[in-house]
Design an enzyme around this catalytic site. Sequence first.
Site, mmCIF file in Angstrom:
data_model
loop_
_atom_site.group_PDB
_atom_site.id
_atom_site.type_symbol
_atom_site.label_atom_id
_atom_site.label_comp_id
_atom_site.label_asym_id
_atom_site.label_seq_id
_atom_site.Cartn_x
_atom_site.Cartn_y
_atom_site.Cartn_z
ATOM 1 N N GLU A 146 -3.524 20.084 36.092
ATOM 2 C CA GLU A 146 -4.849 19.705 36.586
ATOM 3 C C GLU A 146 -4.684 18.798 37.803
ATOM 4 O OE1 GLU A 146 -7.329 21.124 35.265
ATOM 5 O OE2 GLU A 146 -6.734 21.590 33.205
ATOM 6 N N CYS A 178 -1.599 25.707 31.015
ATOM 7 C CA CYS A 178 -1.184 27.097 31.112
ATOM 8 C C CYS A 178 0.310 27.254 30.909
ATOM 9 C CB CYS A 178 -1.547 27.666 32.490
ATOM 10 S SG CYS A 178 -3.284 27.501 32.916
#
Length: 525
Positions: free
Chosen positions: A74, A2
């Site tokens: 992550e 992102c």
Amino acid sequence: MCGILVNSSLDAELKEFENALDGMKHRGPDARGIVKEGGWRLGHTRLKILDLDDRSNQPFMSRDGRYLMVYNGEVYNYRELSAKYDLDCHTSGDTEVLMLLYQKLGVQMLNELNGMFAIVILDRLSGDVFFARDRLGIKPLYYKRSTDGLIVASEISPILSFLDNVEYDYVGLRQYAKLRAFFNGRTAYKGIKMLPAGHYRLNDRLVKYWNLPLGEQQAPSDEELRDLIEKAVRRRCISDVEVGSYLSGGLDSTIVAGLADKPHTWTVGFDGYNEFEWARIAAERFGSQHHEVGIEREEFLSMARKMIGERREPLSVPNEVLLLRMTQEVKKHNTVVLSGEGADELFFGYDRIFRWAAEQKEWDLRAFSAQYSYGLHEDLEVLEDVMAPFVAEGQTPLDIVARFFQIGHLHGLLRRVDNSTMRCSVEARVPFVDHTLVERMAGVSAEFRMKDGEVKAPLKRIFSDVLPDEIIHRRKIGFPVPLEEIFFGRSSDQNGPQRDALDHWLKFNLKCLTGGEMDLADLGI
């Protein structure tokens, strides 16, 4: 995964904020969210990897409405953490787990996370702002604090878009000119900092929450080391989208690709100047659908100029352009790709400099510079400043070099990978940078890592069942870019570019960055 953007400036118009966030759409083309809270704006562009449902879109608010979070990365052990702390999750991804952990543990949650992350959390009740990076700096986070407020972002370019006047940081640029990277939180611009790896910031307090363990450590058994590496690869295959692997034909990427056993693998190179032969050998062994990506010498410089112009940062090493070109093709099949960065730092793959360090009795900065630096200029002053965090009393030259490579040098490689892959909306994962593996190898002897003088001896021994014999016994080379041909029209050496070509590369980057307004002489070197 992102792009994140946070701005507390009361002067920033919504349209200006939207434009800055849209400038990072490549980092997250699947969803965009903006929340205004008091004088704050939090923005997020999402690349969907885990829990593809919109319920995990960001900014993400806690159920009680107190906290707002934007997060990039992550956390691979999120399911284990959810079970360990009995978290009441309404989604199936890691974003909500992070939010619930922060509510339960506060900043101590960072010690629980295995993964790569850059996080910003706003406490709507107290007004506190917390932001953090993973231990080794796999995911980037830049910030600028001034009298106008605070800006935090995944890239430098959106921060610059809010500024009327931009000044270069000459010390940062000297770092780049000497070492092809930035260190100790510096960037190319005055006032714009990179949050150091392994740190968090709570309001105006900067805290280091992780460090590489000091002291000697007994070597792991072959069984323990193989288990650590296999687990690191398995964790990085956790995904709700397809995963592939880079495969250069070198030792590191071949181990990762072999253990991951994913359908697609990729390599990149120039015509007549590549590692295609070795990658084919490995791909045939694994039965992967292998992709050879070509790049023309004529397009190399145009791609490099475009990257520098869009990012507003110089490129670290020339093969950053090749990574971008390869990842453009990766995106046609996969959204996640595995890469072999980190193995050279763990297993002393830069054998020339590690052998030199092992032979030294005392630390000698000038001698280290001759071994490591890329530029033709000396500039020992800036090198001394860069090395200061790694030079401690009682440490041998090998200790110093090992820590620098594991933290400082590796950080530049991780920036290269993130910049090149996220520009293509692809997430790169690096199993050899799993912090449990890094911590276990800290302080392990050079004799274990280079047994009987063999480079990366443990990897070759432990994974002999995975690696083709040809790759076990091949000579190590770098990621080849024919700079001499590109810049000077002369034949290139497969062992790597000559010093004058590297110096020309540095000048090319400075010229592109500053619109031709700056050269090495302007830095006083």
